[in-house]
Design a protein around this motif. Structure first.
Motif, PDB file in Angstrom:
ATOM      1  N   UNK A  91      56.297  43.564  23.725  1.00 43.16           N
ATOM      2  CA  UNK A  91      54.965  44.204  25.237  1.00 43.16           C
ATOM      3  C   UNK A  91      55.758  44.212  26.424  1.00 43.16           C
ATOM      4  N   UNK A  92      54.863  44.977  26.635  1.00 38.67           N
ATOM      5  CA  UNK A  92      54.506  45.069  28.559  1.00 38.67           C
ATOM      6  C   UNK A  92      54.248  44.343  29.475  1.00 38.67           C
ATOM      7  N   UNK A  93      56.480  43.807  30.050  1.00 42.79           N
ATOM      8  CA  UNK A  93      55.297  42.282  30.831  1.00 42.79           C
ATOM      9  C   UNK A  93      55.161  42.693  32.978  1.00 42.79           C
ATOM     10  N   UNK A  94      55.500  44.175  32.584  1.00 43.70           N
ATOM     11  CA  UNK A  94      54.605  44.065  33.870  1.00 43.70           C
ATOM     12  C   UNK A  94      55.639  45.846  34.199  1.00 43.70           C
ATOM     13  N   UNK A  95      54.886  46.277  35.518  1.00 42.37           N
ATOM     14  CA  UNK A  95      54.709  47.742  35.838  1.00 42.37           C
ATOM     15  C   UNK A  95      56.662  48.328  35.455  1.00 42.37           C
ATOM     16  N   UNK A  96      57.488  47.672  35.525  1.00 42.88           N
ATOM     17  CA  UNK A  96      58.727  48.281  35.343  1.00 42.88           C
ATOM     18  C   UNK A  96      59.755  47.919  33.763  1.00 42.88           C
ATOM     19  N   UNK A  97      58.920  46.277  32.823  1.00 39.51           N
ATOM     20  CA  UNK A  97      60.055  46.056  32.495  1.00 39.51           C
ATOM     21  C   UNK A  97      59.367  45.751  31.220  1.00 39.51           C
ATOM     22  N   UNK A  98      59.602  46.001  29.516  1.00 45.41           N
ATOM     23  CA  UNK A  98      59.396  46.486  28.213  1.00 45.41           C
ATOM     24  C   UNK A  98      60.300  44.911  27.563  1.00 45.41           C
ATOM     25  N   UNK A  99      58.892  43.871  27.191  1.00 46.30           N
ATOM     26  CA  UNK A  99      60.065  42.746  26.135  1.00 46.30           C
ATOM     27  C   UNK A  99      59.812  43.226  24.530  1.00 46.30           C
ATOM     28  N   UNK A 100      61.185  43.525  24.338  1.00 47.73           N
ATOM     29  CA  UNK A 100      61.469  43.613  22.992  1.00 47.73           C
ATOM     30  C   UNK A 100      61.664  42.447  21.777  1.00 47.73           C
ATOM     31  N   UNK A 101      61.291  42.231  21.110  1.00 46.99           N
ATOM     32  CA  UNK A 101      62.129  41.281  19.882  1.00 46.99           C
ATOM     33  C   UNK A 101      63.245  41.531  19.556  1.00 46.99           C
ATOM     34  N   UNK A 102      64.071  40.754  19.629  1.00 46.96           N
ATOM     35  CA  UNK A 102      65.410  40.839  19.228  1.00 46.96           C
ATOM     36  C   UNK A 102      65.610  40.603  17.934  1.00 46.96           C
ATOM     37  N   UNK A 103      65.240  41.421  17.241  1.00 47.64           N
ATOM     38  CA  UNK A 103      66.213  40.889  15.591  1.00 47.64           C
ATOM     39  C   UNK A 103      67.410  40.906  14.714  1.00 47.64           C
ATOM     40  N   UNK A 104      67.844  40.821  15.498  1.00 49.92           N
ATOM     41  CA  UNK A 104      69.755  40.506  15.866  1.00 49.92           C
ATOM     42  C   UNK A 104      70.409  41.375  15.154  1.00 49.92           C
ATOM     43  N   UNK A 105      70.251  42.500  14.909  1.00 52.80           N
ATOM     44  CA  UNK A 105      70.539  43.947  14.283  1.00 52.80           C
ATOM     45  C   UNK A 105      70.476  45.232  15.308  1.00 52.80           C
ATOM     46  N   UNK A 106      70.856  45.976  14.611  1.00 51.32           N
ATOM     47  CA  UNK A 106      70.573  47.146  15.692  1.00 51.32           C
ATOM     48  C   UNK A 106      68.922  47.640  16.194  1.00 51.32           C
TER      49      UNK A 106
END
Length: 593
Positions: A91-106
């Motif tokens: 999801x995009x948190x703000x103009x310059x930040x993208x929050x990514x779910x961490x799968x624990x792998x690549x």
């Protein structure tokens, strides 16, 4: 003294921190299969990160250009996959930040960067070349700027060269290594069918000049000039702190940005074919080169660590930029490229530019440094331009005054060179940080052995400068009287563009200013004659006459009558005194080398 258990714990924590840092891997790939689209295709592979989610950020500015650029707006088509091609939530948190779910792998993050504006602080891509400003292309994991990364480039198939200050990864074609993000963001990349001049060495260090459409000029003479400039610049500090240096000529245009072991510059070698153009280009190159000392290493404490989200404000850009202008003049003189009169003329031009503008009554040098984020490096625009100054004009003048004061008070045993050396050794080499206002003052006063409050008053206030006092230290005198210039005066500066006559500047309280004309107006006619004849028409007028002008301002057609006048300004001619003392002669001769 720590116990054995405490010592073991500290060692374990340190070791874990080192090894865990190495377990986090970042690898960028940048492709440009369709350069005509102006889109860089970027993939970031990352692994070894902890936590449920990871914030990836993009800077909003690039160090060296003190303006917010809003780079995130050019990022498109953001996607995240795992190693098996399965979509990962984000999801995009703000103009310059993208929050990514961490799968624990690549994780494999892909996105496009629109690069369609030709400017030294912007990435650009077309079928002829690709120019990467790293802050506008490469994402970083929040609060982890210390991480290393590799960058693999896949240039357009018709291109022949890649140039950058980054180190190559051995055995991996077109792959480069950055030990941390500050180095990555400090290393622009140029690709295309590039033209390269012969490599030359200074103190055993290789220097390259490579670029796009370098133009026709005497390349042997140019390389000799550039080598001479680097020798004289490095003599000031006494060492070269990099392993290799690259000049990146990004094509014709304006502007340059300095880096620790490279510089990106707008360059057209055709300008070197005229004497004035040669001096202008070499001054520009000396300026950007000397910045690798003064701002990249000798820096105000505020310029590091960098805040890539908000920028870094400092009141000391008059040192970083203003003194670098001063040194570009000195370096060319010491290299034998300019003579004494050209050195004095350069400083005179700065004095005239500063003193003949009303902003000197409103804004101090320290304020101009601090407010450049909102004002711009050359002051505000529109009517507010008249309440600002440029540290590029007043900064080198104050640098000259400080230099003369140091030489005078030390009986010509010390100079501003000694200040720069101490700042380099004490703060960059030993303390590995920048200096504060008070520390700069303390270094100067230790060398001078007297207060320098008189000089610093010209930095912190709008106090009128006593030029004669300081120039007299070097056996120089300056005429500060107001002169009446011949001919009629409108206050308008114009430029022809596509058969239109545009107003590039209107001097404050000039006849045109009082008549309501402002910057960016388009002149349509003057005294019922085509605007293309504007300068000729004015030249035939007397100061007591009027001029009828039809123009467009903000797309609105207007008519006004300008009451012409005479212009008064200070020209600041500088000359040597007729009977200098022994100390005055020694200072002047040492100054001009």
């Amino acid at each position: 003294m720590p116990t054995f258990h405490q010592l073991f714990t500290l060692i374990f924590i340190s070791f874990w921190g080192i090894t865990s840092g190495f377990s986090q891997k970042l690898a960028f790939t940048v492709a440009m299969e369709e350069p005509a689209s102006h889109l860089f295709q970027v993939e970031l592979k990352c692994e070894g990160f902890k936590g449920e989610k990871i914030d990836f950020k993009m800077p909003v500015w690039s160090p060296g250009y003190y303006q917010k650029m809003n780079y995130p707006k050019n990022l498109q088509n953001f996607k995240v996959m795992d190693a098996k091609g399965k979509k990962v939530n984000w999801s995009k948190k703000n103009n310059s930040t993208w929050e990514v779910e961490n799968t624990g792998k690549e994780l494999r993050i892909s996105y496009s960067i629109l690069a369609d504006r030709k400017f030294v602080a912007n990435s650009y891509l077309d079928e002829e070349r690709g120019y990467i400003v790293p802050t506008s292309v490469f994402l970083y994991p929040a609060n982890q700027l210390n991480l290393s990364s590799t960058i693999t480039l896949q240039p357009f198939s018709k291109w022949n060269k890649i140039a950058t200050g980054l180190d190559e990864v051995k055995g991996k074609p077109n792959t480069f290594y950055a030990p941390d993000y500050d180095v990555l963001y400090d290393s622009p990349i140029l690709m295309g069918n590039l033209d390269e001049l012969p490599v030359f060495y200074v103190k055993g260090i290789p220097h390259r000049f490579i670029g796009y459409k370098l133009g026709e000029f005497d390349r042997v003479q140019f390389v000799n000039d550039l080598k001479n400039i680097i020798e004289k610049a490095s003599d000031i500090i006494g060492e070269i702190p990099y392993q290799h240096y690259t000049f990146l000529g990004i094509g014709p245009g304006q502007g340059g940005i300095e880096h620790a072991n490279s510089t990106a510059i707008s360059f057209d070698g055709a300008a070197l074919n005229a004497p004035e153009g040669r001096i202008r280009v070499l001054n520009f190159l000396a300026h950007e080169y000397f910045h690798h000392y003064n701002v990249k290493r000798i820096r105000p404490v505020e310029l590091g660590p960098f805040d890539y989200d908000n920028g870094n404000r400092t009141k000391l850009l008059w040192i970083s930029e203003g003194l670098t202008v001063y040194y570009e003049y000195l370096i060319l003189k010491r290299a034998g490229i300019t003579d004494e009169q050209q050195l004095l003329q350069s400083l005179r031009n700065n004095m005239r530019a500063f003193e003949n503008k009303p902003g000197r009554l409103y804004q101090s040098l320290a304020e101009a440094s601090y407010e450049t984020w909102s004002d711009g490096p050359f002051g505000r625009t529109d009517d507010e331009v008249n309440k600002t100054i440029s540290y590029y004009d007043k900064g080198p003048v104050v640098g000259m005054l400080l230099d003369f004061k140091i030489r005078h008070e030390t009986q010509n045993k010390k100079s501003l060179d000694d200040v720069m050396k101490v700042l380099y050794q004490q703060f960059y080499r030993q303390k590995k940080r920048g200096f504060t206002d008070d520390e700069f003052k303390a270094v100067c006063e230790k060398i001078v052995t007297k207060p320098i409050d008189d000089i610093l008053a010209y930095v912190s206030t709008v106090q009128e400068i006593d030029y004669q006092k300081y120039l007299n230290y070097a056996g120089l005198e300056v005429d500060t009287t107001t002169q009446i210039l011949p001919g009629a005066w409108t206050g308008i500066s114009t430029r022809m563009r596509n058969d239109s006559v545009g107003v590039t500047n209107v001097e404050w309280q000039s006849p045109a200013w009082n008549a309501g004309i402002r910057r960016q107006a388009i002149l349509l006619n003057a005294d019922s004659k085509p605007a293309q004849q504007f300068n000729e028409i004015v030249s035939q007028k007397k100061p007591s006459e009027t001029l009828s002008v039809v123009y467009l301002q903000n797309n609105e057609k207007k008519i006004t009558v300008i009451q012409l006048a005479t212009k008064r300004e200070k020209s600041f001619p500088i000359r040597r005194v007729s009977n200098p003392t022994t100390l005055q002669s020694e200072i002047y001769n040492a100054w001009v080398k």
